[in-house]
Each structure stands twice: as structure tokens, then as C-alpha cells.
Design a protein around this motif. Structure first.
Motif, PDB file in Angstrom:
ATOM      1  N   THR A  51       0.387  -4.025   4.140  1.00 31.84           N
ATOM      2  CA  THR A  51       0.158  -2.587   4.342  1.00 31.84           C
ATOM      3  C   THR A  51      -1.275  -2.265   4.747  1.00 31.84           C
ATOM      4  O   THR A  51      -2.003  -1.621   4.007  1.00 31.84           O
ATOM      5  N   TRP A  72       3.902  -3.397   7.699  1.00 33.38           N
ATOM      6  CA  TRP A  72       3.791  -1.938   7.721  1.00 33.38           C
ATOM      7  C   TRP A  72       2.333  -1.504   7.829  1.00 33.38           C
ATOM      8  O   TRP A  72       1.513  -1.795   6.961  1.00 33.38           O
ATOM      9  N   HIS A 103       7.183  -6.782   3.797  1.00 36.09           N
ATOM     10  CA  HIS A 103       6.410  -7.038   2.577  1.00 36.09           C
ATOM     11  C   HIS A 103       6.828  -8.368   1.945  1.00 36.09           C
ATOM     12  O   HIS A 103       5.980  -9.148   1.492  1.00 36.09           O
TER      13      HIS A 103
END
Length: 280
Positions: A51, A72, A103
Motif C-alpha cells: 500500500t 494497491w 496484499h
């Protein structure tokens, strides 16, 4: 373990061309370290992060990165990372090579790296077409059942940087609150750098706390507020107003560069950076 200033921490251990992970999952994101990397003009870095958010947007826009391995990318609760998009879509300030994962894929890669295994395994890519854009995702048959599983290469950063609440003088590090992939990324790295809110004599670690042992830590720098504008549980809250403001600041190249020159390149250290945000 060496106790250094942030400037010396980066100067000694972060070099052009390295693979570097600045980890923290919405919480304890090492912004101060990322800004110091920008100040020192590091370039040609392969950035790795689960992320990536504002700090990688800033590093990419500053020209630090040649590649990004990630899962992401966005400004949580706000929208896109405009400097990341500009690099991918228009090659500004330089083209950016992408290695996109989920993830779970990132977690598997870090876990394999921490165990010094060559790759990680997961079922999570079953039915996915992510391997069409990421050739690093492969398939292997289980030698016991014949089941076809996805593999991802181990992630072994040259340098991992994390922020934490405390370190003691032996280099043991306490992380409390929401934990992402920091532990795995720390143990997977060849060099582990840690910024902390404070250095203490005794961590007073509670039961089941995440403590990274001093033998795994290369160097520590005390940087109060070093995770801002993310948060450090027990020390300060997330600066949601900054995250909202970043959307407009980062949309244009000129507004981004003006912010970067005024608040990062134009400040001496993280304390001065924080002070600059208070100025009108």
C-alpha cells in the motif's frame, strides 16, 4: 547497533540503485526517513511497499524511483496518487517500472524473504489475471497433492526502514498498535534502519507485543513525530487534513514541486519540516 542522527542514518546506509522498503500499514509510516532520502538526492531506487501512499508519491515525484513493487497504491480515503500516475502514464519525472501484487502476494514475498526462501506460495491468485501484467507471478505444482499454486519471488530489500514507538539502547524495537508487514520486511532485509519516537532504557513491552530484536537492527535514529502525517499510537493522531490537502497539492507538477522545495528540500530536518507545515 548504532544510534545515529537521521541524516547520518540515511547517508551511511541508503545508496543510489538499491532496493528499499519503507513499511508501515496506515500506521507508523516512516515519512521522516523518506523525506531525508529526498533531501539527500538518492535516485534510481527500486521502492517496495505494501500500500504505497503519500510518502512514495512524494519520492516518485522527486525522481528517487526507477521501479515500484507494490500492492494497491492510493491516498487512503481520498483518491489517486497523482505523482505515481504521472510517472506511469507520462514518464514524469522519469519512467517507472511496476511490479503489482495483491496484499497477500506481498506478504508471501516478505515472509519468504525473512525465511531466506527463494519464493512464496499462495492460492490467492487463483482465477486472477494479474500474472498477465506481472510476469514474476509463476505457477508450481505441489509435490504432495499436485495442486497448482501461485508463486512470488522472495522480497529481500537491500534496506528496510520502519518507524516505531520505542527502541532501547541495545537496539530492541517495540511496535504497538496496527502492524502491517513491518516485522517480515525487517527480517527480510539485508540492512534494517529504524526511526523511533524515543530511545528508552526499558521498553516495558506488554504481553504479545511486537519486539524486533537488536541483533536484527543495523541502526536507530530518534525522530519524534517521524511518522507524521500518519500516526503513532500513544503519541499522535493521523493528520487527515494533510491527506485531504495532498490531493490538490499533488495534482499539478508545479504545485507539487513548490510544496517539495518549500517543505522537504528547503528544510534542514524533520523538526523543521513539521514547523514549516504550521506556517501559512
Amino acid at each position: 547497533m548504532a544510534l545515529l542522527t537521521l541524516r547520518d542514518l540515511i547517508a551511511r546506509h541508503v545508496q543510489d540503485g538499491q532496493t528499499i522498503a519503507l513499511e508501515g500499514f496506515t500506521h507508523l509510516i516512516p515519512y521522516a526517513a523518506g523525506h531525508e532520502i529526498i533531501r539527500q538526492g538518492r535516485t534510481d531506487l527500486h521502492l517496495v511497499r505494501m500500500t504505497p501512499d503519500l510518502i512514495y508519491d512524494q519520492m516518485i515525484g522527486a525522481g528517487c524511483a526507477r521501479a515500484l513493487t507494490f500492492s494497491w497504491g492510493g491516498n487512503p480515503g481520498v483518491g489517486s496518487l497523482h505523482r505515481l500516475r504521472d510517472a506511469v502514464e507520462h514518464g514524469w519525472p522519469r519512467p517507472l517500472e511496476l511490479h503489482e501484487h495483491s496484499h497477500a502476494g506481498m506478504a508471501a514475498g516478505y515472509t519468504a524473504g525473512a525465511a531466506r526462501l527463494p519464493f512464496g506460495l499462495l492460492r490467492g491468485y487463483r482465477g486472477s489475471d494479474l500474472d498477465r501484467v506481472n510476469p514474476q507471478i509463476r505457477r508450481v505444482a505441489c509435490p504432495y497433492t499436485g495442486e497448482l499454486l501461485a508463486t512470488v519471488p522472495a522480497l529481500n530489500p537491500d534496506v528496510t526502514v520502519i518507524h516505531a514507538q520505542k527502541a532501547d539502547r541495545r537496539g530492541n524495537v517495540l511496535l504497538a498498535g496496527i502492524i502491517g508487514a513491518q516485522k517480515e520486511a525487517a527480517l527480510a532485509a539485508r540492512t534494517l534502519l529504524v526511526t523511533v519516537e524515543e530511545v528508552v532504557e526499558d521498553l516495558q513491552a506488554p504481553l504479545n507485543a511486537v519486539v524486533i530484536p537488536g541483533f536484527a537492527v543495523t541502526a536507530v535514529a530518534a525522530v519524534p513525530g517521524g511518522a507524521h502525517p500518519s500516526y503513532a499510537q500513544g503519541y499522535y493522531a493521523r493528520d487527515n487534513a494533510f491527506c485531504r490537502a495532498w490531493d490538490e497539492i499533488s495534482r499539478g507538477r508545479d504545485s507539487f514541486l513548490a510544496w517539495l522545495d518549500g517543505h522537504v528540500r528547503g528544510t534542514r530536518d524533520h523538526a523543521q519540516f513539521l514547523a514549516s507545515l504550521e506556517q501559512p
